[in-house]
Design a protein around this motif. Sequence first.
Motif, short mmCIF file in Angstrom:
data_model
loop_
_atom_site.label_atom_id
_atom_site.label_comp_id
_atom_site.label_asym_id
_atom_site.label_seq_id
_atom_site.Cartn_x
_atom_site.Cartn_y
_atom_site.Cartn_z
N ALA A 135 0.82 -1.20 0.00
CA ALA A 135 0.00 0.00 0.00
C ALA A 135 0.86 1.26 0.00
O ALA A 135 0.41 2.32 -0.43
CB ALA A 135 -0.91 0.00 1.23
N LEU A 136 2.09 1.14 0.46
CA LEU A 136 2.92 2.34 0.51
C LEU A 136 3.30 2.81 -0.88
O LEU A 136 3.52 4.00 -1.10
CB LEU A 136 4.20 2.04 1.30
CG LEU A 136 4.07 2.13 2.82
CD1 LEU A 136 5.35 1.65 3.47
CD2 LEU A 136 3.79 3.57 3.22
N PHE A 137 3.39 1.89 -1.81
CA PHE A 137 3.96 2.26 -3.09
C PHE A 137 2.99 2.17 -4.25
O PHE A 137 3.35 2.42 -5.39
CB PHE A 137 5.20 1.40 -3.37
CG PHE A 137 6.24 1.55 -2.29
CD1 PHE A 137 6.97 2.72 -2.20
CD2 PHE A 137 6.45 0.55 -1.37
CE1 PHE A 137 7.91 2.87 -1.21
CE2 PHE A 137 7.40 0.71 -0.37
CZ PHE A 137 8.13 1.87 -0.28
N SER A 138 1.77 1.80 -3.96
CA SER A 138 0.79 1.83 -5.05
C SER A 138 -0.59 1.94 -4.44
O SER A 138 -0.80 1.61 -3.28
CB SER A 138 0.90 0.57 -5.92
OG SER A 138 0.73 -0.57 -5.11
N ASN A 139 -1.47 2.40 -5.26
CA ASN A 139 -2.84 2.52 -4.78
C ASN A 139 -3.41 1.13 -4.58
O ASN A 139 -3.45 0.31 -5.49
CB ASN A 139 -3.69 3.27 -5.80
CG ASN A 139 -3.27 4.72 -5.89
OD1 ASN A 139 -2.46 5.17 -5.08
ND2 ASN A 139 -3.82 5.43 -6.85
N THR A 140 -3.87 0.91 -3.40
CA THR A 140 -4.22 -0.46 -3.05
C THR A 140 -5.63 -0.53 -2.50
O THR A 140 -6.07 0.35 -1.76
CB THR A 140 -3.25 -0.99 -1.98
OG1 THR A 140 -1.92 -0.79 -2.43
CG2 THR A 140 -3.50 -2.44 -1.69
#
Lengths: 102, 1439
Positions: free
Chosen positions: B181-186
Amino acid sequence: METSFDSDLIGEIFKRIWRRRAAERERNEVTEAPDTEVGVGTPKKSRPTLANAKALKLSSELLRLFVTEAVQRAAMIADAEGASTIEATHLERILPQLLLDF
Amino acid sequence: MASSSSTPLHIVDQDNDEFDWEAAVREIDVACAQTTTSSTNYCANNGSNHVINGKIPTYTSSNPRIQETHKKSVPNQSNFAYFASSSRQLTLDRFIGIVPRNSNGHQREKHCNGFLKNKNNNFNSNCQINVGNSGEGQKGQAEDEEENVGFVKIDPEAAKTWIYPVNIPLRDYQLNITRTALFSNTLVALPTGLGKTLIAAVVMYNYFRWFPEGKIVFAAPSRPLVLQQIEACHNVVGIPQEWTIDLTGQTSPTRRADHWRSKRVFFVTPQVLEKDIYSGSCLVKHLVCLVVDEAHRATGNYSYCVAVRELMAVPVQLRVLALTATPGSKQQTIQHVIDNLQISRLEYRSESDPDVIPYVHDRKIELIEVAMGNDAVEINNLILEVIRPYVARLSAIGVLKNRDCQTLSPCDLLNSRDKFREAPPENLPHIKYGEVEGYFGVLITLYHIRKLLSSHGIKPAFEMLAEKLQQGSFARFMSRNEVLLKAKLLMQQSISHGAPSPKLSKLLEVLVDHFKMKDPLESRVIIFSNFRGSVRDIMNALKDIGEFVKATEFVGQTSGKALKGQSQKVQQAVLQKFRAGGYNVIVATSIGEEGLDIMEVDLVICFDANISPLRMIQRMGRTGRKHEGRVVVLACEGSELKGYMRKQANSKAIKKHMRNGGANSFQFHSSPRMIPHVFKPEVQFVELSIEQFVPRVKKVNDDDQPIQSPAYKAKLTDAENDLLSKYFSTTRENTWKPSLIAFPHFQAFPSRVHKVLHSFRTGILIDAMQCLQGLPFSTCSTAVKVEDSASPEPCSASEALVQCNGKIKETSTSGDFPIEDCIREVSLASLEPKEDLRTREDSYALGSQGSQCKNLVHSFLFSSGLISVDDLGTVQVLSVSQFPVKEVLLSKIMTTGRAAPFYHLKQNIACIDASTDVCEERVGNAKDDSMSQIRSSQDDKDCAFKLNSCNASGEKTLGEIILETPIPKPMSDGGESINNSPEDRAPMLFAAEANDDPMDVEFSPRLTNFMESGIVPESPISSSGMPEIQRDDIMVPDLVSTPMVHAQSVVKYLGQNEINVTSSLTNDISAKQMKNSTPASKFRTPTVDECRSPFIKSPDIGFSKDWQLNPGGNSHGVKQRRKFKRLRKHGDLCRVKPQDCKEQTSGPTRNFTSSSVGADDGQNHHHRGAKFISNRAKLFVEDEAEVSLEVMVSSDEEDEQEDNSYEDSFIDDRINPTAKSTQAEESGIDMMAVYRRSLLSQSPLVGVANFSEDFTPSSDVPRNERASTSGSESHLVQKPENGLESTARNSASLHFNLDRVSSDALLSRITTSPKEQKSKMENRKRKLFCKSGFLPVHNLEKEFFIGSVASGHDSMLHEQTDKIQENSKTFLDNDITENRNIFDDDQFYNAIDLDAIEEQAAKLIGFKTDYSKQNQVPIAEPVPVNPSLLGSPSFDLGI
């Protein structure tokens, strides 16, 4: 003159009370006469009560006197009763006359 | 989109070497991979997009970054295909380094196209616009870069790591999801209770760290959820609270705008977010992270979608994290959510996943099939019967595919209707449309009723039906349908039957079973019902189930038609109570399903089963969170059960889609990497220190008190805090307020003051309180009653008074008793300074009234007695009624009144004396009483003694006043007078001094009150006298008081003799004089002491009045003297208390006797006086005193008492006429001095008789004074009241004796010719003024002299014989007095009294000095007396 209460503090206390009073008044007016013309009353209502510096200074001194007198009188009562600390009951004894004296 | 970023970027891109090509390539690759997969699916699914996609490839060449932005910002799925293709080209272009400029415009067009297509398919126009803009692309890569990273700076240090808290036991799936979730829309799809919030919090926290200026938004669909999440997030990662804020619809937009600026982490409702984005108050450019809770709601035009769409349109780069337990029940809806939220990754865990299983509690799901009741079945059939024809008709038209009316559902009907509206069958005439619509409406309603019937029971169904039949199209169609009416009737019967629906009874069964197994106090149950009407039914059913079920409802806000909803406040309260155990069963509608962290629930009962699996999951999520839970689903046989089963199957199918991150089922969107690739954050496990969460809402409500209180509390000690908490609890209602009525008894007396003196209003309060608490007038004797009767009528009272006096005289015993009463009262008053003051005031008032009429004075006396009437020992305050009178008369009255009270006191004393034995005993008792010991022991006598003591105290006060007055006397008086005065003064001074201390303390408040009340005007006089006087001056006042006493005594005598009109006149004059003197004394007193001042003031007032009354200066002078005398008397009385009183009484008696003798029988008077004196002396000697003498005196005393009373009245009258304030004072002083001198000199020289007479009174006065002094002494020793004087008792007694003797001598002299005495007095007084009427004053002076002499003798005697008693006994004075008493007063007087007195006085002076030198208290007392006597010199000195 001895150091009196901080007039800023007194001023803040006054303001707080004034504000509360104004709020109460407004509430009362609203409940009493909600249909009265709002335009007339609003500027007056919105104006906060003020006290100038000298008045505050005087008030501070008066309050100081009042408090000192209250404490001293209560202390006398407490002393007469042999109590080492002034309790509320001591204050209650001198309060009516104290209030009338001021 | 509106921004112009795209075109210029190319150029700059090329120029900018800093561009992270590698990262770009990587991203592009990812994007390509995603888009290829998604586009294929997409293209297959959506035909409309194909067109666009087909166009898109033609526009190639654009900056990959731009593509990215486009991808991010354009929510429309249609872009994907395009981007997919274009991105590939772009990567190629990148690598080649060629950036065709034109492509920007094209790309833009496409981009716009895609975006717009979402909305309106308005393609061309936007393309053109964009093309126009595309030319100016100079902003370049920098901006692009900036845009890429957002408008927010990154903290490079923080960006090196990302933090995962380990405060809570680590769960792998949470860590993994968080990393994603930190690096993409999740989109995180986790079953309830598995810690979605933790993931969100960690992500937020890391973005909070990375972007020091970035703003983070957490959106939750309802306000309670917002409040719940803000706390939950805080407890996970502890983002400082000063940066967090919850914004809901309750916050005003302006405040929200402020918060948007000042805060960084926002917990909002989607509606607020949407509005604030529109209004611009939300600083979208600074947003870096958006967390969407309950993301399954992001469908259609829900605020989530709108908000995200707007954000993408800005465009802004931000991380989106969507949380849900139930992404959707269908693959399609999930795809919608993904699209709407621009999700690029799906993280799904089911409860059966291996990494989740350890954390999932066992949750048993039971499906209970409930058979429909017979009634319900019957009704159902009837309804089906109604339905069937309509279904048949619709299916005939071809609108309805399904012919089985059993299996139709309202949902099917709705879909069919929509289809019909979109594409009505071509063969159907338009006219029929309305009919078809009507059929649909009817069918939908009927099916709904059927559903209600099956799942909720007959009652809701009946209500629904009844409502529908009231109005609308349904009523039009159905109101005449017999079958339906029959069904309705059946329902009605069933309801009235009261048979509960089978479901409800089953529910109760389950509930009872549950609470049998679990503790009702610990266990919690939630019952879900989809329909609010059934909630009420369930509640009603639960009421009867038993005590252990405490059920409440939990329904939404929007109030339906019949049933009121619950406000959010009520909801919160319900939850609160539910958590606390106030309820253990909640019957909830769908509001209870979602998110709300209703504490651990053991049992969830789903009252209706036919709901979406999504909601079923939410419902089930309420339990099994922390420990095992149980879910019971109640399903009705038939359609509901079928529906439930079908939906469960559906949800299982969905799970398949979700597997593998949904990669095979869903199309995902590319998302920006918020952290540049140069940063490769590494996970860092940190134990975060989290501060206690302070709910902000409470803060607001409580006016910041909870936060502030610790601040000041920290500065206080524990004890102080305890004290504060004792009286000021945090809740405002309980704040302690001091009571003003808690101690009424304390308000009857002036409290001691520090610096601020009591006000007039306080005096009124005290008076009022005294009135209210006033002791009853318990009249011990009839005489008192008579007095009472007399008092009310001032003028007429005079006669009555006279009569009373006569009565008193007649009935000595009775008279004695009243007198005693009076005395008691007075004494009581004196004992209690306040009371005394009041009594005095009252008496003054009476006196004032009496001043006009001599008789009145008597009445006043009586009135005073009335006021003070006390039972034996009890100290009673004067009657209130008198006070008002006093107030009315005030100044004049005050003085007169005061004089009158004094007189009364004296009279009383005299009366006491008159009761020889009794008096003596009483005196002794009085002494004891003064000691305060005897009071209880001897009833009446004791009381009398007490009274005497009280009187003495009053006298003391008077003496004080007198003391002040003396100064004026010395000033004005000549040598002789001075001589006399000094003596008088000396005793006065002593008395005054002695009195002063106690008096001052006691009287001060009252005095102040008097001062304020109007006595003040008199003060000037006092002030005038004051400077010179002071204590020496006080001495003078004492002298004055003595004269007053003398006058009083004379008056008394006169009164006793009643017959002597002249005497009465003289008495009046003397009274006036006395008044004058009293005022003077009052004036003086104020100067001396505040306590004195009040008295002084009152006397001053009297003086002023007197002054006014007195036309001539002479009169003034006389008055002054008289006043002084009065003062002295008062002072003497007060000071001497018992002794003084005795002495005074004796003095007055003597005076009276003298006057009476002059008028009637001087001898008797003399005898009386002598007796009195002797008695007094004995009394003073008291302990040692000779009873015989007292007896002798007592007989005389009785007469004397009568006389005294009369005299007092007379004196008062006299005082009034004499009243002239300042002049009076001065003149009085002068007069006093003159008198004294004259007395000293004249008494021997001039007609001895006269002098003697004068002296007798004067002597009496001096005696009184002496007595007062001695009284003070006696007070010290004998009379505890005087305390100070108590030591001097013996000496006092001696002095008293001496005084008495002298007074007796004087009396004897007076007896010779009271008139002469008067004349002498007048001569003396008026030697200066020439007024015969003032004789009493002379007498007083003489008395003073005598007294002084006597005192001197006494002192001499004292000196000679240390033993006071012996002295007193042995004292020549005593002997003389006795002799005198025994013998003719005249003889005594003639014999030597004056001369001897003078000589004695001289001696006394010396003795006094000696005495003063002597340490012995008694001696010391005499010494002061002597000095006072010597005081004449001292006065001279003062002069």
